[in-house]
Design a protein around this motif. Structure first.
Motif, mmCIF file in Angstrom:
data_model
loop_
_atom_site.group_PDB
_atom_site.id
_atom_site.type_symbol
_atom_site.label_atom_id
_atom_site.label_comp_id
_atom_site.label_asym_id
_atom_site.label_seq_id
_atom_site.Cartn_x
_atom_site.Cartn_y
_atom_site.Cartn_z
ATOM 1 N N GLU A 54 17.963 -3.722 8.309
ATOM 2 C CA GLU A 54 17.113 -2.759 9.009
ATOM 3 C C GLU A 54 16.407 -1.832 8.016
ATOM 4 O OE1 GLU A 54 17.580 0.876 12.200
ATOM 5 O OE2 GLU A 54 19.016 -0.782 12.287
ATOM 6 N N GLN A 55 17.129 -1.374 6.991
ATOM 7 C CA GLN A 55 16.525 -0.503 5.975
ATOM 8 C C GLN A 55 15.422 -1.231 5.220
ATOM 9 O OE1 GLN A 55 19.769 0.783 3.511
ATOM 10 N NE2 GLN A 55 20.544 2.253 5.019
ATOM 11 N N VAL A 56 15.692 -2.467 4.848
ATOM 12 C CA VAL A 56 14.692 -3.236 4.102
ATOM 13 C C VAL A 56 13.468 -3.489 4.972
ATOM 14 C CG1 VAL A 56 14.237 -5.477 3.049
ATOM 15 C CG2 VAL A 56 16.353 -4.286 2.535
ATOM 16 N N THR A 57 13.693 -3.826 6.239
ATOM 17 C CA THR A 57 12.581 -4.079 7.151
ATOM 18 C C THR A 57 11.738 -2.822 7.342
ATOM 19 O OG1 THR A 57 13.928 -5.712 8.311
ATOM 20 C CG2 THR A 57 11.981 -4.918 9.456
ATOM 21 N N THR A 58 12.400 -1.688 7.517
ATOM 22 C CA THR A 58 11.690 -0.420 7.682
ATOM 23 C C THR A 58 10.877 -0.092 6.442
ATOM 24 O OG1 THR A 58 13.465 0.369 9.122
ATOM 25 C CG2 THR A 58 11.987 2.035 8.216
ATOM 26 N N THR A 59 11.480 -0.251 5.283
ATOM 27 C CA THR A 59 10.778 0.018 4.027
ATOM 28 C C THR A 59 9.582 -0.905 3.862
ATOM 29 O OG1 THR A 59 12.876 0.680 3.025
ATOM 30 C CG2 THR A 59 11.062 0.198 1.526
ATOM 31 N N LEU A 60 9.761 -2.167 4.178
ATOM 32 C CA LEU A 60 8.668 -3.141 4.071
ATOM 33 C C LEU A 60 7.534 -2.778 5.019
ATOM 34 C CD1 LEU A 60 7.773 -5.820 2.775
ATOM 35 C CD2 LEU A 60 8.869 -6.978 4.686
ATOM 36 N N PHE A 61 7.874 -2.399 6.245
ATOM 37 C CA PHE A 61 6.866 -2.019 7.227
ATOM 38 C C PHE A 61 6.101 -0.786 6.762
ATOM 39 C CE2 PHE A 61 5.581 0.151 11.193
ATOM 40 C CZ PHE A 61 4.779 -0.844 11.738
ATOM 41 N N ASP A 62 6.820 0.223 6.254
ATOM 42 C CA ASP A 62 6.169 1.441 5.751
ATOM 43 C C ASP A 62 5.239 1.122 4.585
ATOM 44 O OD1 ASP A 62 7.511 2.932 7.654
ATOM 45 O OD2 ASP A 62 9.070 3.641 6.256
ATOM 46 N N SER A 63 5.686 0.245 3.698
ATOM 47 C CA SER A 63 4.857 -0.142 2.553
ATOM 48 C C SER A 63 3.605 -0.869 3.012
ATOM 49 C CB SER A 63 5.647 -1.038 1.604
ATOM 50 O OG SER A 63 6.734 -0.349 1.053
ATOM 51 N N ALA A 64 3.728 -1.705 4.018
ATOM 52 C CA ALA A 64 2.574 -2.430 4.540
ATOM 53 C C ALA A 64 1.568 -1.474 5.159
ATOM 54 C CB ALA A 64 3.028 -3.468 5.568
ATOM 55 N N GLN A 65 2.058 -0.468 5.881
ATOM 56 C CA GLN A 65 1.157 0.525 6.470
ATOM 57 C C GLN A 65 0.425 1.311 5.390
ATOM 58 O OE1 GLN A 65 3.677 2.777 9.142
ATOM 59 N NE2 GLN A 65 2.894 1.658 10.928
ATOM 60 N N LYS A 66 1.148 1.719 4.347
ATOM 61 C CA LYS A 66 0.517 2.457 3.249
ATOM 62 C C LYS A 66 -0.519 1.594 2.542
ATOM 63 C CE LYS A 66 4.395 5.545 2.310
ATOM 64 N NZ LYS A 66 5.460 5.911 1.371
ATOM 65 N N ALA A 67 -0.205 0.312 2.359
ATOM 66 C CA ALA A 67 -1.145 -0.595 1.702
ATOM 67 C C ALA A 67 -2.413 -0.770 2.534
ATOM 68 C CB ALA A 67 -0.484 -1.949 1.460
ATOM 69 N N ASN A 68 -2.259 -0.877 3.847
ATOM 70 C CA ASN A 68 -3.433 -0.993 4.726
ATOM 71 C C ASN A 68 -4.302 0.255 4.662
ATOM 72 O OD1 ASN A 68 -2.893 -3.579 5.642
ATOM 73 N ND2 ASN A 68 -1.688 -2.876 7.379
ATOM 74 N N THR A 69 -3.666 1.414 4.630
ATOM 75 C CA THR A 69 -4.406 2.667 4.533
ATOM 76 C C THR A 69 -5.173 2.732 3.218
ATOM 77 O OG1 THR A 69 -2.668 3.753 5.821
ATOM 78 C CG2 THR A 69 -4.197 5.186 4.654
ATOM 79 N N GLN A 70 -4.511 2.383 2.130
ATOM 80 C CA GLN A 70 -5.169 2.396 0.817
ATOM 81 C C GLN A 70 -6.317 1.385 0.763
ATOM 82 O OE1 GLN A 70 -4.721 4.413 -1.795
ATOM 83 N NE2 GLN A 70 -3.225 5.574 -0.616
ATOM 84 N N GLU A 71 -6.121 0.231 1.387
ATOM 85 C CA GLU A 71 -7.167 -0.796 1.393
ATOM 86 C C GLU A 71 -8.398 -0.293 2.142
ATOM 87 O OE1 GLU A 71 -7.729 -5.505 2.602
ATOM 88 O OE2 GLU A 71 -5.785 -4.538 2.861
ATOM 89 N N LYS A 72 -8.199 0.407 3.251
ATOM 90 C CA LYS A 72 -9.330 0.964 3.997
ATOM 91 C C LYS A 72 -10.069 2.006 3.172
ATOM 92 C CE LYS A 72 -7.473 0.190 8.613
ATOM 93 N NZ LYS A 72 -6.910 0.821 9.826
ATOM 94 N N LYS A 73 -9.314 2.865 2.480
ATOM 95 C CA LYS A 73 -9.941 3.880 1.631
ATOM 96 C C LYS A 73 -10.746 3.237 0.511
ATOM 97 C CE LYS A 73 -6.614 7.609 2.416
ATOM 98 N NZ LYS A 73 -5.579 8.454 1.795
ATOM 99 N N LEU A 74 -10.181 2.207 -0.085
ATOM 100 C CA LEU A 74 -10.895 1.515 -1.159
ATOM 101 C C LEU A 74 -12.153 0.817 -0.654
ATOM 102 C CD1 LEU A 74 -8.055 -0.040 -3.336
ATOM 103 C CD2 LEU A 74 -9.767 1.631 -4.051
ATOM 104 N N SER A 75 -12.057 0.222 0.530
ATOM 105 C CA SER A 75 -13.244 -0.462 1.060
ATOM 106 C C SER A 75 -14.356 0.541 1.345
ATOM 107 C CB SER A 75 -12.897 -1.261 2.315
ATOM 108 O OG SER A 75 -12.548 -0.402 3.374
ATOM 109 N N LEU A 76 -14.011 1.760 1.795
ATOM 110 C CA LEU A 76 -15.019 2.794 1.982
ATOM 111 C C LEU A 76 -15.610 3.235 0.644
ATOM 112 C CD1 LEU A 76 -13.422 5.087 4.721
ATOM 113 C CD2 LEU A 76 -15.420 3.616 4.955
#
Length: 113
Positions: A54-76
């Motif tokens: 559960e901890q690993v899954t939560t961490t992975l999910f949080d990392s994926a969300q942060k990566a998506n946010t950063q990708e959107k900022k970079l695309s802008l």
């Protein structure tokens, strides 16, 4: 006189004569396997494993969300540069095609004269 054979056992429960006749890599593998067979596998509580998963899954999910946010900022940020690159690449390809055509026409003209 031939080689002297010893019946003494090595730490890996493999007779010394057998371990010395193997190549070094195979002897090392045999030693590791023997040690693994001697050691009992630790028992892991299923609740502990569930918590870890559960901890690993939560961490992975949080990392994926942060990566998506950063990708959107970079695309802008980089969007204008990407569009400019596409435009310049298209113009370059067009200029290259025009140059080749004019080069062919010049070659034809010179060969006719």
């Amino acid at each position: 006189m031939g080689p002297r054979k010893s019946t003494r056992k090595a730490k890996s429960n493999v007779p010394i004569e057998a371990s010395t006749s193997l190549p070094a890599s195979q002897a090392k593998e045999a030693s590791i396997k023997a040690k693994q067979e001697d050691e009992p596998e630790p028992e892991i509580d299923s609740e502990v494993m569930d918590d870890i998963i559960e901890q690993v899954t939560t961490t992975l999910f949080d990392s994926a969300q942060k990566a998506n946010t950063q990708e959107k900022k970079l695309s802008l940020l980089l969007g204008g540069y990407v569009n400019r690159n596409r435009t310049l690449a298209a113009k370059f390809a067009e200029a290259n095609t025009a140059y080749r055509q004019s080069s062919i026409q010049q070659h034809i003209f010179e060969s006719d004269n």
